[in-house]
Design an enzyme around this catalytic site. Structure first.
Site, PDB file in Angstrom:
ATOM      1  N   ARG A 247     -12.000 -13.309 -10.780  1.00  0.00           N
ATOM      2  CA  ARG A 247     -11.093 -12.828 -11.600  1.00  0.00           C
ATOM      3  C   ARG A 247     -10.622 -11.633 -11.762  1.00  0.00           C
ATOM      4  NH1 ARG A 247     -13.527 -17.273 -12.693  1.00  0.00           N
ATOM      5  NH2 ARG A 247     -15.099 -16.260 -11.964  1.00  0.00           N
ATOM      6  N   THR A 248     -11.713 -10.633 -11.743  1.00  0.00           N
ATOM      7  CA  THR A 248     -11.289  -9.278 -12.123  1.00  0.00           C
ATOM      8  C   THR A 248     -10.730  -8.754 -10.612  1.00  0.00           C
ATOM      9  OG1 THR A 248     -13.374  -9.031 -13.153  1.00  0.00           O
ATOM     10  CG2 THR A 248     -12.369  -6.761 -12.607  1.00  0.00           C
TER      11      THR A 248
ATOM     12  N   LYS B 207     -22.915   1.526   6.533  1.00  0.00           N
ATOM     13  CA  LYS B 207     -23.267   2.453   7.693  1.00  0.00           C
ATOM     14  C   LYS B 207     -24.406   3.468   6.963  1.00  0.00           C
ATOM     15  CE  LYS B 207     -19.392   2.086   9.975  1.00  0.00           C
ATOM     16  NZ  LYS B 207     -17.963   2.909  10.434  1.00  0.00           N
TER      17      LYS B 207
ATOM     18  N   ARG C 272     -15.666  -1.856  -8.786  1.00  0.00           N
ATOM     19  CA  ARG C 272     -16.901  -2.694  -9.215  1.00  0.00           C
ATOM     20  C   ARG C 272     -18.107  -2.215  -8.338  1.00  0.00           C
ATOM     21  NH1 ARG C 272     -17.056  -9.001 -10.866  1.00  0.00           N
ATOM     22  NH2 ARG C 272     -16.340  -8.088 -12.549  1.00  0.00           N
TER      23      ARG C 272
ATOM     24  N   HIS D 249     -17.983  -3.435 -18.922  1.00  0.00           N
ATOM     25  CA  HIS D 249     -17.048  -4.111 -18.069  1.00  0.00           C
ATOM     26  C   HIS D 249     -15.580  -3.807 -18.841  1.00  0.00           C
ATOM     27  CE1 HIS D 249     -14.872  -6.666 -15.643  1.00  0.00           C
ATOM     28  NE2 HIS D 249     -15.500  -7.634 -15.635  1.00  0.00           N
TER      29      HIS D 249
HETATM   30  N1   CP Z   1     -15.136 -12.044 -15.720  1.00  0.00           N
HETATM   31  C1   CP Z   1     -15.151 -11.593 -14.640  1.00  0.00           C
HETATM   32  O1   CP Z   1     -15.756 -10.347 -14.559  1.00  0.00           O
HETATM   33  O2   CP Z   1     -15.127 -12.374 -13.434  1.00  0.00           O
HETATM   34  P1   CP Z   1     -15.245 -12.067 -12.053  1.00  0.00           P
HETATM   35  O3   CP Z   1     -16.907 -11.772 -11.868  1.00  0.00           O
HETATM   36  O4   CP Z   1     -15.204 -13.292 -11.203  1.00  0.00           O
HETATM   37  O5   CP Z   1     -14.431 -10.752 -11.779  1.00  0.00           O
END
Ligand code: CP
Length: 305
Positions: free
Chosen positions: A53-54, A82, A103, A131
């Site tokens: 999603r993110t 590496k 991320r 997050h």
């Molecule tokens: N909600 C969320 O962070 O989903 P993903 O890990 O799929 O990005």
């Protein structure tokens, strides 16, 4: 222009003015305003950890803003494999991009990146820490479906210990006058750091183990997955895996107006038989990630004001 160049690392760095501004601008983006707010810019999307999603909602948001995108979707396809350090990767990408979305599995990685980059860093999740962009879309969805956030009674359920979206959301909600129900097995309770934070903001909260005890009170039930990948000991995970599930058997413990949210992915927390219940809003919530992230990109670019 006020927020041009702002790093988005933790809810702790933000305030109510910023959140209200972002919610207002997200509404405008959703209504079709502010398209191409990053035209001519390059956004780097660096996913050192898996995401559906993110990653994909940022990809879609970047397209909406008219920016070009560079990046990678796993550490294994970058020179991290590496042995390159995070700092060197970020310093390099900083030569190419105007905004960096990242991320990473390590708590504090986004903060470290912000220390070495000129471009604004947007934290798309760092380990079990924070997050923020998930929280922005959660707030927007709650605001949209409930007509505001003030005075709501909100249940946060599941892995309150390792769930970074819970940590960010609890902090964000503390900028509003809400009442929280912290619903989890005892070993997955919200860390004392966050409880202290809620206390410092005079947020009323209740610690409970089963949502059926409090379901009729709730305006929002926000469920989360138990974060198996964050447990050092698999035996500890097995003790709590599958400890709760919303299904047709217990959903009527909620009021008819309670909305059910989940950042997804889910494992067993919500039985798919619940998906067609009018209270189930988690896929709708995921769609709002596109508008929220498009608004955020335009804001840190300095082109949405
Ligand atoms: N909600 C969320 O962070 O989903 P993903 O890990 O799929 O990005």
């Amino acid at each position: 222009m006020k927020y041009k160049g702002l790093d988005i690392i933790s809810l702790r760095d933000l305030d109510r003015d910023f959140l209200d501004f972002l919610l207002a601008k997200t509404k405008e983006v959703k209504e079709g305003k502010w398209q191409n707010s990053c035209k001519g810019m390059v956004v780097a999307s660096l996913f050192f950890e898996p995401s559906t999603r993110t990653k994909l909602s940022f990809d879609t948001a970047i397209a909406l803003t008219g920016a070009s995108m560079i990046g990678f979707s796993s550490a294994g396809t970058s020179s991290t494999a590496k042995g390159e350090s995070l700092s060197d990767t970020i310093k390099t990408v900083d030569q190419y991009a105007d905004i960096i979305v990242m991320r990473h599995s390590i708590e504090g990685a986004a903060r470290r990146a912000a220390e070495v980059a000129q471009a604004p860093i947007i934290n798309a999740g760092d380990g079990a820490n924070q997050h923020p962009t998930q929280t922005f879309l959660d707030l927007f969805t709650i605001h949209e479906l409930k007509g505001g956030i003030e005075k709501l009674k909100i249940g946060l359920m599941g892995d309150l210990r390792f769930g970074r979206m819970i940590h960010s959301l609890a902090m964000a909600l503390s900028y509003y006058n809400v009442e929280l129900y912290l619903i989890s097995p005892s070993i997955l309770q919200l860390p004392s750091y966050y409880l202290d934070y809620l206390d410092s903001k005079n947020i009323k909260y209740h610690i409970v183990e089963d949502f059926v005890e409090v379901g009729k009170e709730l305006d929002v039930l926000y469920c989360t997955r138990i974060q198996r990948e964050r447990f050092a000991d698999p035996v500890e995970y097995e003790k709590v895996a599958g400890c709760y599930e919303i299904s047709s058997k217990n959903i009527d413990s909620l009021s008819k107006d309670t909305i059910i949210l989940h950042p997804l992915p889910r494992v067993n927390e919500i039985n798919p038989e619940v998906d067609n219940d009018p209270r189930a809003k988690y896929f709708y919530q995921a769609k709002n990630g596109v508008y929220t992230r498009a608004a955020l990109l335009g804001i840190v670019a300095g082109n949405i004001s």
